[in-house]
Design a protein around this motif. Structure first.
Motif, PDB file in Angstrom:
ATOM      1  N   SER A  81       0.826  -1.205   0.000  1.00 25.15           N
ATOM      2  CA  SER A  81       0.000   0.000   0.000  1.00 25.15           C
ATOM      3  C   SER A  81       0.863   1.258   0.000  1.00 25.15           C
ATOM      4  O   SER A  81       1.976   1.265   0.524  1.00 25.15           O
ATOM      5  CB  SER A  81      -0.906  -0.003   1.240  1.00 25.15           C
ATOM      6  N   GLY A  82       0.316   2.318  -0.544  1.00 23.56           N
ATOM      7  CA  GLY A  82       0.999   3.609  -0.524  1.00 23.56           C
ATOM      8  C   GLY A  82       0.782   4.356   0.777  1.00 23.56           C
ATOM      9  O   GLY A  82       1.388   5.403   1.010  1.00 23.56           O
ATOM     10  N   VAL A  83      -0.064   3.828   1.660  1.00 22.87           N
ATOM     11  CA  VAL A  83      -0.386   4.482   2.931  1.00 22.87           C
ATOM     12  C   VAL A  83       0.433   3.820   4.041  1.00 22.87           C
ATOM     13  O   VAL A  83       0.329   2.608   4.249  1.00 22.87           O
ATOM     14  CB  VAL A  83      -1.901   4.364   3.240  1.00 22.87           C
ATOM     15  N   GLU A  84       1.238   4.604   4.747  1.00 28.76           N
ATOM     16  CA  GLU A  84       2.128   4.076   5.779  1.00 28.76           C
ATOM     17  C   GLU A  84       1.364   3.312   6.859  1.00 28.76           C
ATOM     18  O   GLU A  84       1.778   2.234   7.285  1.00 28.76           O
ATOM     19  CB  GLU A  84       2.927   5.212   6.415  1.00 28.76           C
ATOM     20  N   SER A 118       1.923  -0.647   7.945  1.00 25.44           N
ATOM     21  CA  SER A 118       2.293  -1.031   9.306  1.00 25.44           C
ATOM     22  C   SER A 118       1.310  -2.048   9.879  1.00 25.44           C
ATOM     23  O   SER A 118       1.709  -3.067  10.441  1.00 25.44           O
ATOM     24  CB  SER A 118       2.337   0.216  10.191  1.00 25.44           C
ATOM     25  N   ALA A 119       0.015  -1.782   9.730  1.00 20.35           N
ATOM     26  CA  ALA A 119      -1.003  -2.696  10.243  1.00 20.35           C
ATOM     27  C   ALA A 119      -0.934  -4.038   9.512  1.00 20.35           C
ATOM     28  O   ALA A 119      -1.036  -5.098  10.131  1.00 20.35           O
ATOM     29  CB  ALA A 119      -2.390  -2.083  10.097  1.00 20.35           C
ATOM     30  N   ALA A 120      -0.732  -3.999   8.202  1.00 17.71           N
ATOM     31  CA  ALA A 120      -0.685  -5.232   7.416  1.00 17.71           C
ATOM     32  C   ALA A 120       0.506  -6.099   7.817  1.00 17.71           C
ATOM     33  O   ALA A 120       0.409  -7.324   7.843  1.00 17.71           O
ATOM     34  CB  ALA A 120      -0.626  -4.905   5.929  1.00 17.71           C
ATOM     35  N   GLY A 121       1.622  -5.488   8.163  1.00 16.82           N
ATOM     36  CA  GLY A 121       2.796  -6.255   8.592  1.00 16.82           C
ATOM     37  C   GLY A 121       2.532  -7.026   9.869  1.00 16.82           C
ATOM     38  O   GLY A 121       2.858  -8.215   9.980  1.00 16.82           O
ATOM     39  N   GLY A 122       1.913  -6.366  10.843  1.00 17.72           N
ATOM     40  CA  GLY A 122       1.565  -7.036  12.093  1.00 17.72           C
ATOM     41  C   GLY A 122       0.551  -8.145  11.887  1.00 17.72           C
ATOM     42  O   GLY A 122       0.632  -9.208  12.510  1.00 17.72           O
TER      43      GLY A 122
END
Length: 199
Positions: free
Chosen positions: A28-31, A35-39
Motif C-alpha cells: 500500500s501507498g499508505v504508511e 504497518s497494520a498489514a505487517g503485524g
C-alpha cells in the motif's frame, strides 16, 4: 470434516492465506496500512504454524518460548502504536492471545499442541468473549448498507472507500480497501476463536 487433523489443516490454510493477503497489503501507498498489514501478516503466519496438527509435526520445546517472546514484542509494539489509533488495541489482544497460547503449550506441549486443556479458564473465557464480540461486530460492519437513493429503492449506497472515485477522488488500490482489511481481521479472529476454544 473427518476429525481434528482435518479441522487443523483447514485452520492452517485459513491463517496462511490471510497472512499472504496481509503481505500483499504491505504494498500500500499508505504508511498506516503497511504497518497494520505487517503485524497482521505476522499474526496470520504465526497462527498457521501453531495450528499444524500434532500428528503431522511436533515442534521442539524451545519453539513455544520463542513464540511468547516474538508475540510479546508484537504486543508491546501494538501498545505503543495504540497512541495513534485504537484499532491497534485489537492487535494487542491478538498478540496477548498468542502469548497466552504459547505459554500454555510450554507448560504442556504434547497436550497443548493437540489443543488439549492447559489454559487458565478465566483468561481463556475473557479472550473468547473478546474475540466472539469482535467477530460479531466486524461481521455486522461488513454487511453492505442499502438505502433509498435517486436510483430507486434498494440501490446500494457506495462510499468513497469503494474506490468509485466519489467526490472527485481517485480509486483506492485493492490493498487500501477498508472492507478487505476488515475481512482479513475477521478471518484471523475466527481462527483465534477456533484455537482458543479447546483451551
Amino acid at each position: 470434516m473427518h476429525g481434528p487433523a482435518s479441522s487443523g489443516w483447514l485452520l492452517v490454510a485459513l491463517c496462511a492465506v490471510t497472512g499472504v493477503y496481509c503481505l500483499l497489503r504491505m504494498r500500500s501507498g499508505v504508511e498506516e496500512q503497511r504497518s497494520a498489514a505487517g503485524g497482521e501478516a505476522l499474526m496470520g503466519f504465526g497462527m498457521a504454524a501453531m495450528a499444524v496438527p500434532a500428528a503431522a509435526f511436533t515442534p521442539p520445546a524451545w519453539v513455544w518460548p520463542g513464540y511468547a517472546v516474538v508475540f510479546g514484542a508484537a504486543g508491546l509494539r501494538a501498545l505503543w502504536a495504540a497512541r495513534s489509533g485504537r484499532h491497534h488495541l485489537h492487535h494487542l489482544m491478538g498478540a496477548a492471545a498468542m502469548v497466552y497460547m504459547a505459554v500454555a503449550m510450554t507448560g504442556s506441549p504434547a497436550h497443548a499442541h493437540a489443543h488439549g486443556t492447559s489454559g487458565t479458564p478465566a483468561l481463556t473465557g475473557v479472550l473468547l468473549l473478546y474475540f466472539t464480540g469482535y467477530v460479531l461486530l466486524t461481521g455486522v460492519r461488513l454487511i453492505p448498507v442499502v438505502a433509498v437513493t435517486g436510483g430507486g429503492p434498494g440501490t446500494p449506497v457506495t462510499s468513497a472507500s469503494d474506490g468509485a472515485g466519489a467526490g472527485g477522488r481517485t480509486a483506492a488500490g485493492w490493498g487500501d480497501r477498508p472492507e478487505l482489511a476488515l475481512a482479513c481481521r475477521l478471518s484471523m479472529a475466527i481462527g483465534m476463536l477456533a484455537m482458543l476454544l479447546p483451551l
